[in-house]
Scaffold this motif. Structure first.
Motif, PDB file in Angstrom:
ATOM      1  N   LYS A  80     -13.711 -15.897 -18.540  1.00 48.89           N
ATOM      2  CA  LYS A  80     -14.549 -15.146 -17.605  1.00 48.89           C
ATOM      3  C   LYS A  80     -15.427 -14.133 -18.334  1.00 48.89           C
ATOM      4  CE  LYS A  80     -14.303 -12.203 -13.498  1.00 48.89           C
ATOM      5  NZ  LYS A  80     -13.406 -11.535 -12.516  1.00 48.89           N
ATOM      6  N   SER A 131     -18.443 -16.147 -19.827  1.00 45.50           N
ATOM      7  CA  SER A 131     -19.377 -16.750 -18.870  1.00 45.50           C
ATOM      8  C   SER A 131     -20.139 -15.685 -18.090  1.00 45.50           C
ATOM      9  CB  SER A 131     -18.641 -17.688 -17.913  1.00 45.50           C
ATOM     10  OG  SER A 131     -17.653 -16.990 -17.177  1.00 45.50           O
ATOM     11  N   SER A 132     -19.448 -14.648 -17.645  1.00 46.09           N
ATOM     12  CA  SER A 132     -20.135 -13.608 -16.877  1.00 46.09           C
ATOM     13  C   SER A 132     -20.935 -12.689 -17.787  1.00 46.09           C
ATOM     14  CB  SER A 132     -19.128 -12.801 -16.060  1.00 46.09           C
ATOM     15  OG  SER A 132     -18.181 -12.160 -16.904  1.00 46.09           O
ATOM     16  N   GLY A 133     -20.353 -12.325 -18.924  1.00 40.34           N
ATOM     17  CA  GLY A 133     -21.039 -11.412 -19.830  1.00 40.34           C
ATOM     18  C   GLY A 133     -22.273 -12.004 -20.471  1.00 40.34           C
ATOM     19  N   LYS A 172     -23.831 -14.601 -19.075  1.00 38.41           N
ATOM     20  CA  LYS A 172     -24.605 -15.220 -17.989  1.00 38.41           C
ATOM     21  C   LYS A 172     -24.846 -16.708 -18.252  1.00 38.41           C
ATOM     22  CE  LYS A 172     -26.887 -11.003 -16.365  1.00 38.41           C
ATOM     23  NZ  LYS A 172     -26.032 -10.080 -17.141  1.00 38.41           N
ATOM     24  N   ILE A 173     -23.757 -17.404 -18.573  1.00 36.59           N
ATOM     25  CA  ILE A 173     -23.821 -18.849 -18.788  1.00 36.59           C
ATOM     26  C   ILE A 173     -22.771 -19.519 -17.899  1.00 36.59           C
ATOM     27  CG2 ILE A 173     -24.771 -18.759 -21.109  1.00 36.59           C
ATOM     28  CD1 ILE A 173     -22.008 -18.987 -22.249  1.00 36.59           C
ATOM     29  N   LYS A 174     -22.883 -20.827 -17.728  1.00 33.26           N
ATOM     30  CA  LYS A 174     -21.998 -21.563 -16.837  1.00 33.26           C
ATOM     31  C   LYS A 174     -20.555 -21.495 -17.325  1.00 33.26           C
ATOM     32  CE  LYS A 174     -25.547 -24.912 -15.469  1.00 33.26           C
ATOM     33  NZ  LYS A 174     -25.956 -26.340 -15.495  1.00 33.26           N
ATOM     34  N   LYS A 175     -19.648 -21.337 -16.353  1.00 38.09           N
ATOM     35  CA  LYS A 175     -18.230 -21.279 -16.682  1.00 38.09           C
ATOM     36  C   LYS A 175     -17.688 -22.652 -17.065  1.00 38.09           C
ATOM     37  CE  LYS A 175     -13.786 -19.582 -14.871  1.00 38.09           C
ATOM     38  NZ  LYS A 175     -13.562 -18.653 -15.994  1.00 38.09           N
ATOM     39  N   ASN A 210     -23.617 -16.202 -28.891  1.00 37.75           N
ATOM     40  CA  ASN A 210     -23.432 -16.683 -27.523  1.00 37.75           C
ATOM     41  C   ASN A 210     -21.982 -16.839 -27.082  1.00 37.75           C
ATOM     42  OD1 ASN A 210     -26.197 -16.882 -27.015  1.00 37.75           O
ATOM     43  ND2 ASN A 210     -26.316 -18.950 -27.873  1.00 37.75           N
ATOM     44  N   PRO A 268     -19.707 -11.278 -25.419  1.00 38.99           N
ATOM     45  CA  PRO A 268     -20.687 -10.287 -24.937  1.00 38.99           C
ATOM     46  C   PRO A 268     -20.557  -8.929 -25.598  1.00 38.99           C
ATOM     47  CG  PRO A 268     -18.978 -10.659 -23.301  1.00 38.99           C
ATOM     48  CD  PRO A 268     -18.763 -11.679 -24.372  1.00 38.99           C
TER      49      PRO A 268
END
Length: 403
Positions: free
Chosen positions: A29, A32-34, A36-39, A122, A125
């Motif tokens: 999590k 993906s959230s940090g 801003k990419i697909k989980k 990438n 974050p």
């Protein structure tokens, strides 16, 4: 599959094996959230662990010398069998046995394209670079486990060409995930070449790997310094000279006693931020090794620094050290025109070539570091013994696959 077992940090000096969910083809999590990419991670693979090793870097966390939270899963030295792949994995197949670089890398960013996979942009974050089962490294589940998820599998996984040959040499090949490339990186960036005289500070597994790498690079003499008699004995077992820093003698005098002169062509710091001063009862002095290697490296030399230094050390000796600010004699290094290489080893820069050296019989890294197999349930005891200075590299065999 419904479950997984993994080694977990429980507080200073304590680890336990606990059950967690079986891995899925999804990013953490935090990532993906940090980022801003697909989980969902169709580029990922799930591996059944063949071997996974206890690392000195893990010990820093377990000693309470980092900001790792209780519950942190552990383990970044991973070798495994592919048991599941996402739809976008094209070149890795079920049944392949692979080495997993401890650096997690996307293979697509500027740093990865420049071969600097230790600082991928990438996968974390919080900062450049990520690793499995490590504090502040993106929230990736650790690999001292039964199963683990590896993202960007086509890029990250190093497949061994022959399964039977790989299993015969698995105690050597398991070192490709971290300490063999890391030790090699330390020696290589220190400029070790044909005929070099080399000093390696630290006879733990990374120091021994650096010493073996220096031999492979053509060093004429490799001197290893430590205060642990058993670890120095291990360094001698594969042809290194040693100096016992518990004597309290000046490092220059000890080096001169071996080489006939008080300096070396290349030096490696394989100790890091928990360094101690010289002498049997010396207290912690985190800049000691950095200042030692500057003191004995000839003018114009390079210094390889694979030893870990951190930005947060709650157990440090003073307020500066707690934030990674150390009393380094930088003026000396500047005056001698030294160059320094620090940071995570970019494992993919070296692991394929080092695999070839192992498979051809030219590198015997398991022998050099005294690889010792234990079960997953024995991991807590392995951590305890390693913390007491055992001259061994503990290799966890979660599924009993190692002969």
């Amino acid at each position: 599959m419904t479950g997984n077992r993994v080694v977990v940090y429980k507080g200073a000096g304590e680890v336990a094996v606990e059950s967690i969910d079986y891995p899925t083809l999804e990013l953490p999590k935090d990532v993906s959230s940090g980022m801003k990419i697909k989980k969902k991670a169709p580029h990922a693979a799930i591996l059944k662990l063949v071997t996974t090793n206890i690392c000195g870097s893990d010990q820093h966390m377990v000693r309470g010398r980092t900001t790792a939270p209780v519950g942190q899963t552990l383990g970044h030295e991973i070798t495994g069998e592919v048991v599941e792949t996402g739809d976008d994995v094209l070149f890795v197949n079920k049944g392949d046995i692979c080495s997993v670089p401890f650096n997690i890398a996307c293979g697509r960013c500027r740093m990865c394209n420049e071969g600097k996979t230790g600082i991928c942009l990438n996968v974390n974050p919080a900062r450049a670079g990520a690793a499995y089962g490590y504090v502040d490294m993106g929230g990736w589940i650790g690999g001292q486990a039964e199963y683990v998820m590896v993202p960007y599998a086509d890029f990250n996984l190093l497949r061994f060409p022959d399964r039977d040959q790989a299993m015969e040499k698995i105690l050597d090949l398991t070192m490709l995930s971290d300490i063999f490339p890391t030790g090699y990186h330390g020696a290589y960036t220190a400029g070790v070449t044909t005929g070099s005289t080399v000093y390696v500070a630290g006879a733990g597994p990374v120091g021994l790997a650096a010493a073996h790498a220096a031999q492979l690079l053509g060093a004429s003499v490799v001197v290893v310094g430590d205060m642990n008699a058993e670890r120095l004995k291990q360094a001698k077992s594969f042809g290194c000279e040693t100096v016992d820093l518990s004597s309290g003698d000046k490092i220059q005098d000890l080096i001169e006693g071996v080489l006939g002169e008080p300096e070396v062509d290349a030096a490696v710091d394989a100790v890091g931020f928990e360094a101690r001063g010289h002498g049997a009862d010396a207290e912690e002095a985190p800049a000691t090794v950095l200042n030692d290697v500057m003191g004995i490296a000839r003018a114009g030399a390079s210094l390889g620094i694979p030893g870990l230094y951190v930005t947060g050390d709650p157990g440090a000796i003073d307020e500066n050290a707690k934030q990674g600010r150390l009393g380094i004699d930088l003026g000396l290094g500047w005056a001698k025109s030294h160059s320094f290489t620090t940071g995570q080893c970019p494992v993919k820069r070296y692991n394929r070539q080092l695999m070839n050296l192992i498979l051809s019989g030219k590198a015997e890294i398991a022998k050099a570091v005294n690889a010792t197999k234990i079960s997953l349930d024995d991991a807590p005891q392995g951590y305890s013994d390693f913390d007491k200075g055992a001259a061994k590299k503990y290799v966890i065999d979660p599924h009993g696959m190692v002969a």
